[in-house]
Motif scaffolding. Structure first.
Motif, PDB file in Angstrom:
ATOM      1  N   PRO A  82       0.793  -1.240   0.000  1.00  0.00           N
ATOM      2  CA  PRO A  82       0.000   0.000   0.000  1.00  0.00           C
ATOM      3  C   PRO A  82       0.821   1.284   0.000  1.00  0.00           C
ATOM      4  CG  PRO A  82      -0.975  -1.619   1.468  1.00  0.00           C
ATOM      5  CD  PRO A  82       0.316  -2.201   1.021  1.00  0.00           C
ATOM      6  N   PRO A  83       1.896   1.406   0.778  1.00  0.00           N
ATOM      7  CA  PRO A  83       2.636   2.670   0.765  1.00  0.00           C
ATOM      8  C   PRO A  83       3.193   3.033  -0.611  1.00  0.00           C
ATOM      9  CG  PRO A  83       3.212   1.421   2.717  1.00  0.00           C
ATOM     10  CD  PRO A  83       2.378   0.514   1.859  1.00  0.00           C
ATOM     11  N   SER A  84       3.334   2.047  -1.522  1.00  0.00           N
ATOM     12  CA  SER A  84       3.847   2.332  -2.860  1.00  0.00           C
ATOM     13  C   SER A  84       2.756   2.771  -3.817  1.00  0.00           C
ATOM     14  CB  SER A  84       4.546   1.083  -3.420  1.00  0.00           C
ATOM     15  OG  SER A  84       5.681   0.765  -2.658  1.00  0.00           O
ATOM     16  N   LEU A  85       1.528   2.959  -3.304  1.00  0.00           N
ATOM     17  CA  LEU A  85       0.405   3.460  -4.119  1.00  0.00           C
ATOM     18  C   LEU A  85       0.146   2.580  -5.329  1.00  0.00           C
ATOM     19  CD1 LEU A  85       1.051   7.310  -3.968  1.00  0.00           C
ATOM     20  CD2 LEU A  85      -0.581   5.955  -2.644  1.00  0.00           C
ATOM     21  N   GLY A  86      -0.037   1.299  -5.085  1.00  0.00           N
ATOM     22  CA  GLY A  86      -0.445   0.398  -6.147  1.00  0.00           C
ATOM     23  C   GLY A  86       0.690  -0.235  -6.913  1.00  0.00           C
ATOM     24  N   ILE A  87       1.899   0.252  -6.734  1.00  0.00           N
ATOM     25  CA  ILE A  87       3.045  -0.345  -7.428  1.00  0.00           C
ATOM     26  C   ILE A  87       3.550  -1.511  -6.594  1.00  0.00           C
ATOM     27  CG2 ILE A  87       5.374   0.033  -8.294  1.00  0.00           C
ATOM     28  CD1 ILE A  87       4.679   2.969  -8.606  1.00  0.00           C
ATOM     29  N   PRO A  88       3.602  -2.735  -7.156  1.00  0.00           N
ATOM     30  CA  PRO A  88       4.089  -3.878  -6.379  1.00  0.00           C
ATOM     31  C   PRO A  88       5.520  -3.644  -5.903  1.00  0.00           C
ATOM     32  CG  PRO A  88       2.989  -4.606  -8.378  1.00  0.00           C
ATOM     33  CD  PRO A  88       3.145  -3.124  -8.500  1.00  0.00           C
ATOM     34  N   ALA A  89       5.836  -4.235  -4.785  1.00  0.00           N
ATOM     35  CA  ALA A  89       7.166  -4.058  -4.201  1.00  0.00           C
ATOM     36  C   ALA A  89       7.771  -5.416  -3.892  1.00  0.00           C
ATOM     37  CB  ALA A  89       7.084  -3.221  -2.917  1.00  0.00           C
ATOM     38  N   ALA A  90       9.073  -5.498  -4.120  1.00  0.00           N
ATOM     39  CA  ALA A  90       9.855  -6.666  -3.707  1.00  0.00           C
ATOM     40  C   ALA A  90      10.990  -6.156  -2.841  1.00  0.00           C
ATOM     41  CB  ALA A  90      10.397  -7.418  -4.918  1.00  0.00           C
ATOM     42  N   TRP A  91      11.442  -6.984  -1.899  1.00  0.00           N
ATOM     43  CA  TRP A  91      12.368  -6.507  -0.887  1.00  0.00           C
ATOM     44  C   TRP A  91      13.581  -7.423  -0.753  1.00  0.00           C
ATOM     45  CZ3 TRP A  91      11.218  -1.849   1.220  1.00  0.00           C
ATOM     46  CH2 TRP A  91       9.902  -1.406   1.099  1.00  0.00           C
ATOM     47  N   ALA A  92      14.673  -6.783  -0.358  1.00  0.00           N
ATOM     48  CA  ALA A  92      15.870  -7.499   0.096  1.00  0.00           C
ATOM     49  C   ALA A  92      16.163  -6.992   1.496  1.00  0.00           C
ATOM     50  CB  ALA A  92      17.050  -7.240  -0.828  1.00  0.00           C
ATOM     51  N   VAL A  93      16.217  -7.917   2.461  1.00  0.00           N
ATOM     52  CA  VAL A  93      16.349  -7.537   3.870  1.00  0.00           C
ATOM     53  C   VAL A  93      17.526  -8.288   4.465  1.00  0.00           C
ATOM     54  CG1 VAL A  93      15.206  -7.432   6.114  1.00  0.00           C
ATOM     55  CG2 VAL A  93      13.851  -7.202   4.006  1.00  0.00           C
ATOM     56  N   THR A  94      18.352  -7.563   5.214  1.00  0.00           N
ATOM     57  CA  THR A  94      19.489  -8.191   5.903  1.00  0.00           C
ATOM     58  C   THR A  94      19.581  -7.645   7.316  1.00  0.00           C
ATOM     59  OG1 THR A  94      21.870  -8.670   5.794  1.00  0.00           O
ATOM     60  CG2 THR A  94      21.173  -6.466   5.148  1.00  0.00           C
ATOM     61  N   PRO A  95      19.920  -8.488   8.292  1.00  0.00           N
ATOM     62  CA  PRO A  95      20.056  -8.003   9.673  1.00  0.00           C
ATOM     63  C   PRO A  95      21.243  -7.054   9.819  1.00  0.00           C
ATOM     64  CG  PRO A  95      19.789 -10.392   9.599  1.00  0.00           C
ATOM     65  CD  PRO A  95      20.042  -9.952   8.207  1.00  0.00           C
ATOM     66  N   VAL A  96      21.158  -6.162  10.780  1.00  0.00           N
ATOM     67  CA  VAL A  96      22.248  -5.252  11.140  1.00  0.00           C
ATOM     68  C   VAL A  96      22.694  -5.636  12.540  1.00  0.00           C
ATOM     69  CG1 VAL A  96      22.919  -2.856  11.548  1.00  0.00           C
ATOM     70  CG2 VAL A  96      21.324  -3.416   9.687  1.00  0.00           C
ATOM     71  N   ALA A  97      23.992  -5.872  12.696  1.00  0.00           N
ATOM     72  CA  ALA A  97      24.523  -6.342  13.981  1.00  0.00           C
ATOM     73  C   ALA A  97      25.591  -5.387  14.487  1.00  0.00           C
ATOM     74  CB  ALA A  97      25.102  -7.746  13.837  1.00  0.00           C
ATOM     75  N   VAL A  98      25.675  -5.285  15.797  1.00  0.00           N
ATOM     76  CA  VAL A  98      26.737  -4.537  16.469  1.00  0.00           C
ATOM     77  C   VAL A  98      27.353  -5.465  17.501  1.00  0.00           C
ATOM     78  CG1 VAL A  98      27.292  -2.578  17.944  1.00  0.00           C
ATOM     79  CG2 VAL A  98      25.634  -2.307  16.097  1.00  0.00           C
ATOM     80  N   ASN A  99      28.651  -5.724  17.312  1.00  0.00           N
ATOM     81  CA  ASN A  99      29.369  -6.638  18.214  1.00  0.00           C
ATOM     82  C   ASN A  99      28.683  -8.001  18.298  1.00  0.00           C
ATOM     83  OD1 ASN A  99      31.259  -4.621  18.835  1.00  0.00           O
ATOM     84  ND2 ASN A  99      29.939  -3.807  20.452  1.00  0.00           N
ATOM     85  N   GLY A 100      28.193  -8.460  17.152  1.00  0.00           N
ATOM     86  CA  GLY A 100      27.581  -9.779  17.078  1.00  0.00           C
ATOM     87  C   GLY A 100      26.145  -9.843  17.530  1.00  0.00           C
ATOM     88  N   VAL A 101      25.559  -8.722  17.946  1.00  0.00           N
ATOM     89  CA  VAL A 101      24.170  -8.708  18.419  1.00  0.00           C
ATOM     90  C   VAL A 101      23.305  -8.035  17.359  1.00  0.00           C
ATOM     91  CG1 VAL A 101      22.599  -7.899  20.217  1.00  0.00           C
ATOM     92  CG2 VAL A 101      24.931  -8.618  20.809  1.00  0.00           C
ATOM     93  N   ILE A 102      22.231  -8.712  16.922  1.00  0.00           N
ATOM     94  CA  ILE A 102      21.322  -8.163  15.926  1.00  0.00           C
ATOM     95  C   ILE A 102      20.509  -7.045  16.563  1.00  0.00           C
ATOM     96  CG2 ILE A 102      19.478  -8.676  14.311  1.00  0.00           C
ATOM     97  CD1 ILE A 102      22.111 -10.045  13.669  1.00  0.00           C
ATOM     98  N   ILE A 103      20.599  -5.831  15.984  1.00  0.00           N
ATOM     99  CA  ILE A 103      19.870  -4.685  16.545  1.00  0.00           C
ATOM    100  C   ILE A 103      18.755  -4.207  15.624  1.00  0.00           C
ATOM    101  CG2 ILE A 103      21.887  -3.914  17.836  1.00  0.00           C
ATOM    102  CD1 ILE A 103      22.256  -1.750  15.673  1.00  0.00           C
ATOM    103  N   GLY A 104      18.638  -4.809  14.469  1.00  0.00           N
ATOM    104  CA  GLY A 104      17.597  -4.392  13.536  1.00  0.00           C
ATOM    105  C   GLY A 104      17.876  -4.952  12.155  1.00  0.00           C
ATOM    106  N   ALA A 105      17.271  -4.342  11.147  1.00  0.00           N
ATOM    107  CA  ALA A 105      17.429  -4.836   9.782  1.00  0.00           C
ATOM    108  C   ALA A 105      17.470  -3.660   8.820  1.00  0.00           C
ATOM    109  CB  ALA A 105      16.297  -5.788   9.413  1.00  0.00           C
ATOM    110  N   LEU A 106      18.229  -3.858   7.739  1.00  0.00           N
ATOM    111  CA  LEU A 106      18.285  -2.908   6.628  1.00  0.00           C
ATOM    112  C   LEU A 106      17.514  -3.524   5.464  1.00  0.00           C
ATOM    113  CD1 LEU A 106      19.461  -0.399   5.129  1.00  0.00           C
ATOM    114  CD2 LEU A 106      21.449  -1.826   4.577  1.00  0.00           C
TER     115      LEU A 106
END
Length: 725
Positions: free
Chosen positions: A267-291
């Motif tokens: 929906p946020p793309s206003l009708g344009i389909p979206a595909a994603w590539a997601v990778t975790p973001v880690a600091v000192n070996g601890v996952i703190i989120g994703a890019l």
């Protein structure tokens, strides 16, 4: 030889073989007449039938091969595109910028949770969703939309939507803003990092770049759509492919992994389909989120369409390549017909069974992504995991040839198809058939032209001789030919082969002579000077910094050689000098010149060496040991008197008709003076050499030597060092 009168002379034009292998045969005229007769009778039937069958099969195979090459080329490009996206994502996620941005955006987002909106601000925000976003999404999708489901309730999301989403109707305006000027920590963090992510989005052609914290909050987006601040676990986006990819990436808990998704409505793309590539973001070996990055639709279309130049990509006037989802049979790339002729595409798509509203939406949006269905044999076969070609009906209804294959992209169940209308693909076959019929009729009428073919057969040995001569002219050795079976050509071929062998022998001799010349040249001068001398330079001088020079002579050799024959004395001197040269090569010393009166050597001249002084001292000590061993062998007393200095020298070639290599300069002069002013044997060093020596070498002060540049202190190596084993 045959006896005179025993056989008549051969008729003109006949082929005569050597007497030892004479065989009966037909004259050239007879062969020509027989060939013409056979060709005139059978050419139309045999050539026409064989030519038609082989020609049609070959041209059809060529059409399929061309399409297969295009398919494989595009498949490699698509796989490389996704691999580059994965690599860029992994590289960015491992960088300090992304990790720091993730931490600071997360902290700033949490602070906004305690900043509620006023009633007026809440009303303003709801008005944006009901009056702006809702109508835009409804128009893009063609379906009614309940905009209230997207109105944020979370304080942080509401705040960010009010400051960064609602003020802009065009996402291109939102991405240009670095700071909304609200004074919040989130805006300060945004001003610090937004330019990095904006450049990442624009330079890599991503549709968007997102940062998602470990709680599922989208704490940053480059384009500031309504997904900014939304929670993928509890918000309205929890059933999107982005939420699935984020969950999979975080569940895996592996920093160096990338999760890819297929295209799906977002929906946020206003009708344009979206595909994603997601990778975790880690600091000192601890996952703190994703890019997360939204896949570049334009880049995929660019690869599949060759930048809009289908014909330049080898697809002719009607060919195209496209990607189809194996599970839903919907296109993942652009249709050529839609780009080049939207009205014709609409007509053909509806006629082929595409729902009219879907075809119309594709025309209005300018994209067939997740709209155009492709239910062909090629897609079905590729979805089953097979690779091949087929002749069948295309997705727009016309007869086409297609080359299909599954795409090797982990996480994506896609297939690729290269398609070309059969009329264009087999046009060369039809032209060939028509031309073959005409040419077969002409062959019957102009049988005499076959004499040219016979002439070609006759001169073929001569062509082989010509080609062999060109190979010899190009430098190839040992070329041999088979000139045929006729007397004259056999003689010419034999003579040519003899000549080739002779040239090969001479070339080998020349090569040996050249190698000997090179060896002699290298014995006279170093390789850098030899190279310049070979290139034509005659005045050659090279300046060298930080070179250690030794000039030495053998004390006691004159007395030892007195009374011996000249040959014996020279042989024994050469024995000593050979040992000197072997020691020089072993220790990295360069011999400059050798005379009966002295031995001049350098270190650091040709090959720069940091330890040139130490090497030269070791060399001088080794020379003293060589002389001691020689003296012990012959029952005499020989010693080395050597002067060493370190400094700047010049090397070069002296003379014109008689070239010699020499070394000169202050260091050479000083080494010569140090050696010459001492009547005693020993190894004498200047202060410059002593300063560069390790403490393990013991020296004694030997006084002052007056030189052209002034007094110089001279040191002598302790004799115990030179006699140590």
């Amino acid at each position: 030889m045959s006896h005179a009168g025993s056989t008549p002379p051969p008729a003109e034009g006949s082929i005569v073989l050597p007497s030892q292998s004479m065989k009966p045969g037909l004259s050239i005229r007879s062969i020509l007449l027989i060939m013409l007769l056979l060709v005139s009778v059978a050419s139309s039937v045999v050539v026409g039938l064989i030519g038609y069958v082989n020609g049609r099969d070959s041209l059809q195979d060529a059409a399929f091969d061309r399409l297969t090459e295009v398919r494989d080329s595009k498949a490699r490009e698509v796989v490389a595109l996704f691999k580059n996206i994965e690599n860029a994502l992994l590289l960015s996620a491992r960088g300090e910028t992304v990790a720091e941005a993730m931490q600071q955006f997360t902290t700033a987002f949490q602070e906004l949770e305690s900043v509620p909106l006023t009633a007026d601000e809440r009303a303003q925000l709801e008005t944006y969703f009901t009056d702006t976003f809702g109508p835009q999404l409804e128009q893009a999708t063609g379906a009614p939309v309940d905009a209230s489901t997207f109105v944020p309730t979370d304080p942080a999301q509401s705040y960010l939507a009010l400051k960064y989403t609602a003020p802009f109707t065009d996402p291109g305006d939102a991405i240009a803003v670095d700071d909304a000027g609200d004074g919040s920590d989130w805006s300060a963090t945004h001003a610090l990092y937004h330019d990095f992510f904006r450049r990442m989005t624009q330079l890599l052609s991503f549709e968007d770049v997102l940062l998602i914290d470990s709680s599922g909050n989208i704490v940053y987006t480059a384009y500031k759509g309504i997904d900014l601040g939304s929670n993928l676990d509890t918000g309205p986006l929890q059933r999107t492919n982005l939420a699935d990819a984020y969950s999979q990436a975080m569940t895996g808990n592996l920093a160096d992994t990338v999760v890819l998704t297929d295209f799906a409505p977002y929906p946020p793309s206003l009708g344009i389909p979206a595909a994603w590539a997601v990778t975790p973001v880690a600091v000192n070996g601890v996952i703190i989120g994703a890019l997360a990055v939204e896949m570049p639709i334009d880049q995929i279309d660019f690869v599949m369409s060759g930048g809009g130049d289908w014909e330049g990509s080898g697809l002719g006037e009607t060919g195209e390549t496209y990607i189809v989802g194996a599970n839903d049979n919907l296109m993942r790339s652009i249709s050529r017909d839609l780009v080049e002729d939207p009205e014709h595409y609409l007509e053909q798509a509806v006629a082929a069974g595409t729902p009219p509203n879907v075809a119309k939406q594709a025309v209005e949006s300018g994209s067939t992504l997740l709209l155009q269905p492709v239910r062909t044999d090629a897609v079905s076969s590729a979805a089953a995991g097979t690779t091949g070609t087929t002749l069948n009906v295309g997705y727009l209804g016309g007869e086409t040839i297609a080359a299909y294959a599954p795409l090797d992209i982990p996480g994506l169940d896609w297939v690729i198809v290269a398609e070309l209308e059969s009329a264009e693909a087999f046009a060369p076959v039809d032209d060939f058939t028509r031309n073959l019929v005409l040419s077969s009729a002409v062959i019957v009428l102009v049988v005499s032209l076959l004499s040219l073919v016979i002439a070609g057969v006759i001169v073929r040995p001569l062509r082989r001789l010509r080609d062999a001569a060109r190979r010899i002219a190009a430098g190839e050795e040992g070329v041999q030919v088979d000139a045929g079976t006729s007397d004259e050509l056999a003689d010419v071929g034999a003579a040519f082969n003899d000549m080739s062998r002779s040239l090969q022998v001479k070339a080998a001799l020349l090569e040996q002579q050249q190698e000997e010349n090179e060896r002699l040249l290298h014995s006279l001068m170093p390789e850098p000077l030899a190279k310049r001398y070979r290139e034509g330079a005659r005045t050659i001088a090279l300046d060298h910094q930080e070179v250690t020079v030794m000039f030495g002579d053998i004390v006691g050799f004159e007395a030892f050689s007195r009374g011996k024959s000249s040959e014996l004395a020279l042989e024994q001197l050469n024995e000593i000098l050979r040992s000197f040269d072997e020691a020089a090569e072993r220790l990295g010393i360069e011999r400059v010149r050798t005379t009966r009166a002295g031995y001049l050597a350098s270190c650091g001249l040709i090959v720069p060496r940091v330890d040139n002084a130490r090497r030269m001292v070791d060399f001088a000590i080794e020379l003293q040991r060589i002389l001691e061993r020689f003296a012990g062998k012959h029952g005499t007393s020989l010693n080395l008197r050597a002067g060493l200095d370190t400094g700047t020298v010049t090397s070069g070639l002296i003379g014109q008709s008689q070239i010699s290599y020499d070394l000169w300069g202050d260091a050479v002069n000083l080494a010569f003076q140090v050696q010459g002013t001492n009547s005693d044997s020993g190894i004498f060093l200047t202060q410059a050499v002593v300063d560069r020596m390790p403490d393990t070498v013991h020296v004694r002060d030997w006084g002052i030597v007056n030189t052209a540049t002034g007094p110089q202190r001279v040191w002598r190596i302790d004799p115990d060092d030179t006699h140590a084993s």
